[in-house]
Design a protein around this motif. Structure first.
Motif, PDB file in Angstrom:
ATOM      1  N   GLY A 147      19.792  37.455  -9.670  1.00  0.00           N
ATOM      2  CA  GLY A 147      20.059  37.241  -8.249  1.00  0.00           C
ATOM      3  C   GLY A 147      18.859  36.907  -7.382  1.00  0.00           C
ATOM      4  N   VAL A 148      17.692  36.789  -8.005  1.00  0.00           N
ATOM      5  CA  VAL A 148      16.498  36.496  -7.199  1.00  0.00           C
ATOM      6  C   VAL A 148      16.604  35.110  -6.558  1.00  0.00           C
ATOM      7  CG1 VAL A 148      14.013  36.070  -7.304  1.00  0.00           C
ATOM      8  CG2 VAL A 148      15.007  38.024  -8.515  1.00  0.00           C
ATOM      9  N   ALA A 149      16.986  34.121  -7.376  1.00  0.00           N
ATOM     10  CA  ALA A 149      17.060  32.752  -6.840  1.00  0.00           C
ATOM     11  C   ALA A 149      18.080  32.692  -5.699  1.00  0.00           C
ATOM     12  CB  ALA A 149      17.431  31.776  -7.954  1.00  0.00           C
ATOM     13  N   GLY A 150      19.245  33.323  -5.908  1.00  0.00           N
ATOM     14  CA  GLY A 150      20.286  33.292  -4.878  1.00  0.00           C
ATOM     15  C   GLY A 150      19.789  33.881  -3.565  1.00  0.00           C
ATOM     16  N   LYS A 151      19.098  35.014  -3.671  1.00  0.00           N
ATOM     17  CA  LYS A 151      18.592  35.663  -2.457  1.00  0.00           C
ATOM     18  C   LYS A 151      17.523  34.771  -1.784  1.00  0.00           C
ATOM     19  CE  LYS A 151      16.612  40.072  -1.018  1.00  0.00           C
ATOM     20  NZ  LYS A 151      16.318  41.428  -1.451  1.00  0.00           N
ATOM     21  N   MET A 152      16.745  34.118  -2.603  1.00  0.00           N
ATOM     22  CA  MET A 152      15.724  33.220  -2.040  1.00  0.00           C
ATOM     23  C   MET A 152      16.394  32.084  -1.263  1.00  0.00           C
ATOM     24  SD  MET A 152      12.947  30.935  -4.109  1.00  0.00           S
ATOM     25  CE  MET A 152      11.403  30.449  -3.371  1.00  0.00           C
ATOM     26  N   PHE A 153      17.413  31.480  -1.868  1.00  0.00           N
ATOM     27  CA  PHE A 153      18.071  30.331  -1.236  1.00  0.00           C
ATOM     28  C   PHE A 153      18.782  30.769   0.055  1.00  0.00           C
ATOM     29  CE2 PHE A 153      18.634  28.688  -5.863  1.00  0.00           C
ATOM     30  CZ  PHE A 153      17.272  28.472  -5.933  1.00  0.00           C
ATOM     31  N   ARG A 154      19.377  31.983   0.006  1.00  0.00           N
ATOM     32  CA  ARG A 154      20.065  32.466   1.201  1.00  0.00           C
ATOM     33  C   ARG A 154      19.057  32.685   2.338  1.00  0.00           C
ATOM     34  NH1 ARG A 154      22.618  37.518  -0.174  1.00  0.00           N
ATOM     35  NH2 ARG A 154      20.904  38.617   0.797  1.00  0.00           N
ATOM     36  N   THR A 155      17.919  33.287   1.995  1.00  0.00           N
ATOM     37  CA  THR A 155      16.898  33.551   3.026  1.00  0.00           C
ATOM     38  C   THR A 155      16.439  32.241   3.667  1.00  0.00           C
ATOM     39  OG1 THR A 155      16.188  35.424   1.684  1.00  0.00           O
ATOM     40  CG2 THR A 155      14.671  34.696   3.402  1.00  0.00           C
ATOM     41  N   LEU A 156      16.220  31.234   2.847  1.00  0.00           N
ATOM     42  CA  LEU A 156      15.758  29.952   3.384  1.00  0.00           C
ATOM     43  C   LEU A 156      16.857  29.302   4.227  1.00  0.00           C
ATOM     44  CD1 LEU A 156      13.794  28.615   0.274  1.00  0.00           C
ATOM     45  CD2 LEU A 156      12.855  29.610   2.363  1.00  0.00           C
ATOM     46  N   ALA A 157      18.102  29.425   3.772  1.00  0.00           N
ATOM     47  CA  ALA A 157      19.224  28.847   4.524  1.00  0.00           C
ATOM     48  C   ALA A 157      19.321  29.506   5.898  1.00  0.00           C
ATOM     49  CB  ALA A 157      20.529  29.033   3.754  1.00  0.00           C
ATOM     50  N   GLU A 158      19.137  30.834   5.931  1.00  0.00           N
ATOM     51  CA  GLU A 158      19.221  31.544   7.216  1.00  0.00           C
ATOM     52  C   GLU A 158      18.150  31.076   8.194  1.00  0.00           C
ATOM     53  OE1 GLU A 158      21.347  35.537   5.419  1.00  0.00           O
ATOM     54  OE2 GLU A 158      19.223  35.630   5.944  1.00  0.00           O
ATOM     55  N   GLU A 159      17.052  30.579   7.660  1.00  0.00           N
ATOM     56  CA  GLU A 159      15.987  30.050   8.535  1.00  0.00           C
ATOM     57  C   GLU A 159      16.181  28.557   8.807  1.00  0.00           C
ATOM     58  OE1 GLU A 159      13.798  31.859  10.035  1.00  0.00           O
ATOM     59  OE2 GLU A 159      14.154  33.745   8.977  1.00  0.00           O
ATOM     60  N   GLY A 160      17.260  27.986   8.259  1.00  0.00           N
ATOM     61  CA  GLY A 160      17.524  26.563   8.468  1.00  0.00           C
ATOM     62  C   GLY A 160      16.585  25.650   7.689  1.00  0.00           C
ATOM     63  N   ILE A 161      16.058  26.183   6.575  1.00  0.00           N
ATOM     64  CA  ILE A 161      15.098  25.389   5.788  1.00  0.00           C
ATOM     65  C   ILE A 161      15.822  24.733   4.614  1.00  0.00           C
ATOM     66  CG2 ILE A 161      12.990  25.477   4.396  1.00  0.00           C
ATOM     67  CD1 ILE A 161      12.208  27.995   6.072  1.00  0.00           C
ATOM     68  N   ASN A 162      15.709  23.412   4.560  1.00  0.00           N
ATOM     69  CA  ASN A 162      16.374  22.667   3.495  1.00  0.00           C
ATOM     70  C   ASN A 162      15.533  22.669   2.218  1.00  0.00           C
ATOM     71  OD1 ASN A 162      18.376  20.980   2.424  1.00  0.00           O
ATOM     72  ND2 ASN A 162      17.126  19.183   2.847  1.00  0.00           N
ATOM     73  N   ILE A 163      16.188  22.937   1.087  1.00  0.00           N
ATOM     74  CA  ILE A 163      15.469  22.925  -0.196  1.00  0.00           C
ATOM     75  C   ILE A 163      15.607  21.542  -0.818  1.00  0.00           C
ATOM     76  CG2 ILE A 163      15.368  23.940  -2.507  1.00  0.00           C
ATOM     77  CD1 ILE A 163      16.695  26.458  -1.268  1.00  0.00           C
ATOM     78  N   GLN A 164      14.481  20.939  -1.160  1.00  0.00           N
ATOM     79  CA  GLN A 164      14.532  19.579  -1.719  1.00  0.00           C
ATOM     80  C   GLN A 164      14.513  19.570  -3.252  1.00  0.00           C
ATOM     81  OE1 GLN A 164      11.644  17.060   0.141  1.00  0.00           O
ATOM     82  NE2 GLN A 164      11.851  18.069   2.107  1.00  0.00           N
ATOM     83  N   MET A 165      13.799  20.497  -3.831  1.00  0.00           N
ATOM     84  CA  MET A 165      13.755  20.581  -5.293  1.00  0.00           C
ATOM     85  C   MET A 165      13.608  22.054  -5.690  1.00  0.00           C
ATOM     86  SD  MET A 165      11.004  17.580  -6.018  1.00  0.00           S
ATOM     87  CE  MET A 165      11.371  16.858  -7.599  1.00  0.00           C
TER      88      MET A 165
END
Ligand code: ADP
Ligand code: ASP
Ligand code: MG
Length: 410
Positions: free
Chosen positions: A358-376
């Protein structure tokens, strides 16, 4: 009595006053009866100054001559430090890399250490001298001066410690150890008492500049006892010890640290046919041009056409675009080649990931909450790395540091 190699970074020897302080610290260790080999970097800013002098003469300096120039910063600090030690009543003798000799291959500006002759140092240590050896430099088999890549004094120190079978290699710097992330970006970052060798290797390779990656590789190969400490505290604390075995009894945090690197650039080859050989046709010429590729993504194909993206170091971005435009684009009939040199990479590192999902999921959620788009995205057993727009780098690091509880004492 122990044999200790101590490395002092650029800020630690950044003025004559600081060099005198280093000498006092070394004198204290010497007074306790230890044998000491001391490795200073050049004074802070000096290597940059030398390289820019070279570039004023020649935009792309001859690598052999560049090393002749860039290596001089350390020749100044070994002499000054030896004098400062003598002023403290300590017997000291300085050596350049060539005098020792630190034998390297001939890859100017990024040479690798092959062998170190320990005889001269050993004799001086036995005679009671503190031996002061220039970091960052060596000599190749033909007698040419070489340098070990930026930050290479760390590697000099660890290699000397390995050659001398030293009891410990101490890296003195401006911070008092390895932190959960760069304390300059996140003031709440915490010092780690220990970090495993694997984690340190990932942190260094993902952009954390506290130790040069080659020094960590070297330490792992020879199991050098390696510690990062502050050169600014009167009495050094425990610092951070790099460990080679995980203590099974210790409750490990899932994430040990966050690394980041803004020297990244992303390139996308658009509209390429999805057939065998295309990745090779794109990345073959890039490899032949000696450009290192980091992350790679190929999208699912639509109508047998796909997009192919990868990242390179920003300093090689222009060269990579040039290779693609000249040698690849028309060859594979790509629709377009687009680049973005304003991206960065943010990575979570921790051996605890092996046992926690669940580390990756939590990372992606945290970035999404800040409105940060993940490119790769790229992952390994003990890291998750993402490429994002560089303008969100600090925000991302701070948000992740908080979300994973790294602000709190463990
Ligand atoms: P030196 O000149 O002593 O070699 P460097 O500037 O190369 O020092 O490395 C030390 C710096 O690395 C610190 O001042 C700190 O800002 C930075 N750094 C980056 N990541 C970390 C980290 N995880 N822990 C500690 N320092 C870090
Ligand atoms: N002086 C060199 C540099 O600035 C080596 C070092 O500091 O480790 O890269
Ligand atoms: Mg350094």
């Amino acid at each position: 009595m122990a044999l200790i190699v101590q490395k002092f970074g650029g800020t630690s020897v950044g003025s004559t006053e600081r060099i005198k302080n280093v000498a006092k610290r070394v004198a204290r260790w010497r007074a306790q009866g230890h044998q000491l080999v001391v490795v200073p970097s050049a004074m802070s800013g000096e290597t940059n100054r030398l390289i820019s002098l070279a570039k004023e003469i020649s935009p792309q300096p001859d690598p052999r001559e560049l090393d002749v120039v860039a290596s001089t910063g350390e020749q100044v600090t070994i002499g000054l430090l030896s004098m400062a030690l003598m002023e403290q009543g300590v017997k000291a003798k300085s050596y350049t890399g060539a005098q020792v000799k630190v034998l390297t291959d001939s890859a100017f500006t990024t040479a690798r250490i092959e062998r170190i002759d320990e005889n001269r140092m050993r004799a001086d240590l036995e005679a009671g001298f503190v031996v002061v050896v220039a970091g960052f430099q060596g000599v190749d088999a033909a007698g040419n001066i070489t340098t070990l890549g930026r930050g290479g004094s760390d590697t000099s120190a660890v290699a000397l410690a390995a050659a001398l079978k030293a009891d410990e290699c101490q890296i003195y710097t401006a911070v008092d150890g390895v932190y959960t992330t760069d304390p300059r970006i996140v003031p709440e970052a915490r010092r780690l008492d220990t970090i495993t060798f694997e984690e340190m290797l990932e942190m260094a390779s993902l952009g954390s500049k506290v130790l040069q990656i080659r020094s960590v590789e070297f330490a792992g190969k020879y199991k050098v006892k390696l510690r990062v400490l502050s050169s600014f505290e009167d009495k050094e604390g425990p610092g951070t010890l790099i460990t080679y075995e995980e203590d099974p009894k210790m409750e490990k945090a899932v994430i040990s640290g966050i690394a980041f690197n803004h020297d990244e650039a992303k390139i996308t080859v658009m509209g390429v046919p999805d057939r065998p050989g295309v990745a090779y046709q794109i990345l073959g010429p890039i490899g032949e041009a000696n450009i290192d590729v980091d992350m790679i993504i190929q999208n699912a194909s639509v109508d047998n056409m796909t997009d192919f993206s990868f990242t390179v170091n920003r300093s090689e971005y222009a060269k990579a675009m040039d290779v693609l435009n000249k040698q690849v684009k028309s060859h594979i009939k790509a629709a377009d080649i687009r680049g973005d040199a304003k991206v960065c990479k943010v990575s979570l590192v921790g051996v605890g990931m092996r046992t926690h999902a669940g580390v990756a999921g939590k990372m992606f959620r945290t970035l999404a909450e800040e409105g940060i788009n993940i490119q790769m995205i790229s992952t390994s057993e003990i890291k998750v790395a993402v490429v994002i727009d560089e303008k969100y780098m600090e925000l991302a690091v701070r948000a992740l540091h908080k979300a994973f509880g790294l602000d709190q004492p463990q």
